[in-house]
Design a protein around this motif. Structure first.
Motif, PDB file in Angstrom:
ATOM      1  N   THR A 223      11.192  -8.392  -7.719  1.00  0.00           N
ATOM      2  CA  THR A 223      10.246  -7.088  -7.752  1.00  0.00           C
ATOM      3  C   THR A 223       9.105  -7.895  -6.665  1.00  0.00           C
ATOM      4  OG1 THR A 223       8.162  -6.442  -8.991  1.00  0.00           O
ATOM      5  CG2 THR A 223       8.254  -8.500  -9.415  1.00  0.00           C
ATOM      6  N   LYS A 224       8.561  -6.360  -6.266  1.00  0.00           N
ATOM      7  CA  LYS A 224       7.243  -6.386  -5.413  1.00  0.00           C
ATOM      8  C   LYS A 224       6.065  -5.117  -5.758  1.00  0.00           C
ATOM      9  CE  LYS A 224      10.137  -7.774  -0.665  1.00  0.00           C
ATOM     10  NZ  LYS A 224       8.553  -8.642  -0.088  1.00  0.00           N
ATOM     11  N   VAL A 225       5.484  -5.850  -5.123  1.00  0.00           N
ATOM     12  CA  VAL A 225       3.866  -4.797  -5.984  1.00  0.00           C
ATOM     13  C   VAL A 225       3.490  -4.281  -4.915  1.00  0.00           C
ATOM     14  CG1 VAL A 225       1.789  -4.373  -7.136  1.00  0.00           C
ATOM     15  CG2 VAL A 225       3.810  -5.405  -7.963  1.00  0.00           C
ATOM     16  N   HIS A 226       2.803  -3.497  -4.241  1.00  0.00           N
ATOM     17  CA  HIS A 226       3.043  -2.700  -3.212  1.00  0.00           C
ATOM     18  C   HIS A 226       0.954  -1.793  -3.829  1.00  0.00           C
ATOM     19  CE1 HIS A 226       6.380  -3.809  -0.939  1.00  0.00           C
ATOM     20  NE2 HIS A 226       6.679  -3.089  -1.999  1.00  0.00           N
ATOM     21  N   VAL A 227       0.018  -2.583  -2.804  1.00  0.00           N
ATOM     22  CA  VAL A 227      -1.277  -1.717  -3.473  1.00  0.00           C
ATOM     23  C   VAL A 227      -1.986  -1.446  -1.637  1.00  0.00           C
ATOM     24  CG1 VAL A 227      -1.625  -2.736  -5.639  1.00  0.00           C
ATOM     25  CG2 VAL A 227      -2.647  -4.034  -3.324  1.00  0.00           C
ATOM     26  N   ASN A 228      -3.342  -0.071  -2.651  1.00  0.00           N
ATOM     27  CA  ASN A 228      -4.284   0.239  -1.297  1.00  0.00           C
ATOM     28  C   ASN A 228      -3.225   0.653  -0.037  1.00  0.00           C
ATOM     29  OD1 ASN A 228      -6.441  -1.528  -2.532  1.00  0.00           O
ATOM     30  ND2 ASN A 228      -5.585  -3.732  -1.408  1.00  0.00           N
ATOM     31  N   GLY A 229      -1.956   1.210  -0.845  1.00  0.00           N
ATOM     32  CA  GLY A 229      -1.459   2.514   0.042  1.00  0.00           C
ATOM     33  C   GLY A 229      -1.424   3.517  -0.432  1.00  0.00           C
ATOM     34  N   ALA A 230      -0.921   4.536   0.652  1.00  0.00           N
ATOM     35  CA  ALA A 230      -1.147   6.236   0.381  1.00  0.00           C
ATOM     36  C   ALA A 230       0.287   7.005  -0.127  1.00  0.00           C
ATOM     37  CB  ALA A 230      -1.451   6.762   1.586  1.00  0.00           C
ATOM     38  N   TRP A 231       0.054   7.547  -1.480  1.00  0.00           N
ATOM     39  CA  TRP A 231       1.609   8.293  -1.563  1.00  0.00           C
ATOM     40  C   TRP A 231       1.983   9.733  -0.874  1.00  0.00           C
ATOM     41  CZ3 TRP A 231       4.982   5.824  -4.637  1.00  0.00           C
ATOM     42  CH2 TRP A 231       5.343   4.797  -5.888  1.00  0.00           C
ATOM     43  N   TYR A 236       5.936   6.536   0.089  1.00  0.00           N
ATOM     44  CA  TYR A 236       4.616   5.534   0.135  1.00  0.00           C
ATOM     45  C   TYR A 236       4.027   5.135   0.997  1.00  0.00           C
ATOM     46  CZ  TYR A 236       1.179   1.810  -1.622  1.00  0.00           C
ATOM     47  OH  TYR A 236      -0.107   1.019  -2.168  1.00  0.00           O
ATOM     48  N   GLU A 237       3.341   4.618   2.007  1.00  0.00           N
ATOM     49  CA  GLU A 237       2.865   4.160   3.208  1.00  0.00           C
ATOM     50  C   GLU A 237       1.767   3.496   3.227  1.00  0.00           C
ATOM     51  OE1 GLU A 237       2.574   7.508   5.642  1.00  0.00           O
ATOM     52  OE2 GLU A 237       4.389   8.332   5.184  1.00  0.00           O
ATOM     53  N   GLY A 238       1.803   2.848   4.248  1.00  0.00           N
ATOM     54  CA  GLY A 238       0.706   1.902   4.675  1.00  0.00           C
ATOM     55  C   GLY A 238       0.440   0.391   3.420  1.00  0.00           C
ATOM     56  N   GLY A 239      -0.529   0.048   3.260  1.00  0.00           N
ATOM     57  CA  GLY A 239      -0.975  -0.694   1.995  1.00  0.00           C
ATOM     58  C   GLY A 239      -0.886  -2.171   2.406  1.00  0.00           C
ATOM     59  N   ASN A 240      -0.647  -3.102   1.761  1.00  0.00           N
ATOM     60  CA  ASN A 240      -0.541  -4.495   1.665  1.00  0.00           C
ATOM     61  C   ASN A 240       0.702  -4.485   0.551  1.00  0.00           C
ATOM     62  OD1 ASN A 240      -3.028  -4.230   0.405  1.00  0.00           O
ATOM     63  ND2 ASN A 240      -2.864  -6.087  -0.281  1.00  0.00           N
ATOM     64  N   THR A 241       1.309  -5.624   0.405  1.00  0.00           N
ATOM     65  CA  THR A 241       2.082  -6.176  -0.928  1.00  0.00           C
ATOM     66  C   THR A 241       1.349  -7.412  -1.104  1.00  0.00           C
ATOM     67  OG1 THR A 241       4.169  -5.385   0.355  1.00  0.00           O
ATOM     68  CG2 THR A 241       4.954  -6.907  -0.988  1.00  0.00           C
TER      69      THR A 241
END
Length: 321
Positions: A223-231, A236-241
């Motif tokens: 699993t990975k969780v990505h946050v602070n990006g844009a849907w 989903y683009e940008g943000g950090n893992t």
């Protein structure tokens, strides 16, 4: 990352960063992805085993009143070599793969505030019932009669000795500090892979099958969780893992699954949970799932749930050794 439905993004290979004071713990009231009774028919064609389940899960979530402790920071582990940046934005990742139906109820919370993280992109990917990864069928070395014929002739029926299919070699430190170098996909298959968005409660549900095993590793899901990006419309683009981890299954459930086809046809030597070099033996913090199923008939389906406590400001890609 691309997709045509809804969005997702990623994590690192060392111990998690503790930039925040994690000694102060709160207790919050929230749904913990509570398990519900599995009512699917006994068929192993998992793609049709989840009919009507969405409404049941939603009802269970909305009525949950159990107190949930704010978890310790969830263990970081290796990404492994078989990650493919989310190009399948979907909740049902089964496609046509046979196996025991598995509903995976996940929740993502901030490890310091205990608040749910909404809009996070959660990736999951795992092997099929015989240990084969989509996108890497030529290099996967699972058991049974379907092991790839183009695998190197000097490989055993499991993974190469000393290098357990993308995970650290035997003897590597526990606690998720090992890793494997990413490999480019060898085919266009994408079964048992998907990305979906957490709701306002930090929850997301996937429909898949109970994973099989391959030599050198216990049964697990990445699993990975990505946050602070844009849907966006594209995905989903940008943000950090902020988290890269794995989910694990207790021995009782794995032994039960091994009695059911196609798992029972596997000829691959199995590594137990306590023998695994990635699982840090810390229970929920280390990724051990809470499982619900009929003890005498696991073939009807399994519900697995877990809460992942993450640091949304951290970057944990875990793409290097």
């Amino acid at each position: 990352m691309t997709g045509n439905q809804q969005p997702d993004h990623r994590q690192s290979a060392h111990e998690p960063k503790h930039k925040k004071d994690l000694t102060r713990r709160k207790v919050v009231v929230a749904g913990a992805g509570a398990a519900v009774a599995v009512g699917a028919a006994g068929t192993l064609a998992a793609s049709g085993a989840f009919a009507g389940e969405a409404s049941t899960t939603a009802s269970t979530t909305s009525t949950s009143t159990a107190a949930e402790a704010c978890y310790k920071l969830t263990s970081e582990t290796t990404e492994g070599p078989y990650y493919i940046d989310a190009d399948k934005i979907r909740q049902d990742i089964t496609e046509d793969k046979e196996g025991i139906p598995l509903t995976l109820d996940l929740k993502v919370i901030d490890s310091e505030t205990c608040k749910p993280i909404a809009g996070a992109a959660v990736d999951i990917w795992h092997c099929d019932a015989l240990g084969i990864y989509s996108g890497y069928e030529a290099s996967s070395t699972g058991g049974g009669g379907t092991a790839p014929t183009d695998a190197p002739s000097d490989m055993p029926s499991g993974t190469p000795s000393g290098t357990p299919s993308g995970e650290p070699p035997s003897g590597a430190p526990t606690g998720g500090t090992g890793g494997g170098v990413h490999q480019d996909p060898t085919d266009d298959e994408r079964y048992l892979r998907g990305t979906w968005r957490t709701d306002r409660h930090g929850q997301v549900t996937f429909r898949t099958i109970f994973p099989g095993w391959y030599r050198g590793r216990c049964v697990h899901i990445h699993t990975k969780v990505h946050v602070n990006g844009a849907w966006t419309d594209a995905g989903y683009e940008g943000g950090n893992t902020c988290h890269t981890g794995q989910f694990f299954f207790d021995e009782e459930s794995v032994l039960a699954s091994a009695e059911v086809e196609p798992y029972s046809t596997s000829t691959t030597e199995r590594t137990t949970l306590t023998e695994d070099t990635i699982y840090d033996q810390s229970g929920t913090t280390g990724g051990l799932l809470k499982l619900k199923y009929q003890k005498k008939n696991i073939a009807k389906g399994v519900i697995g749930s877990i809460t992942m406590a993450v640091d949304p400001d951290a970057t944990n890609d875990n793409t290097t050794m």
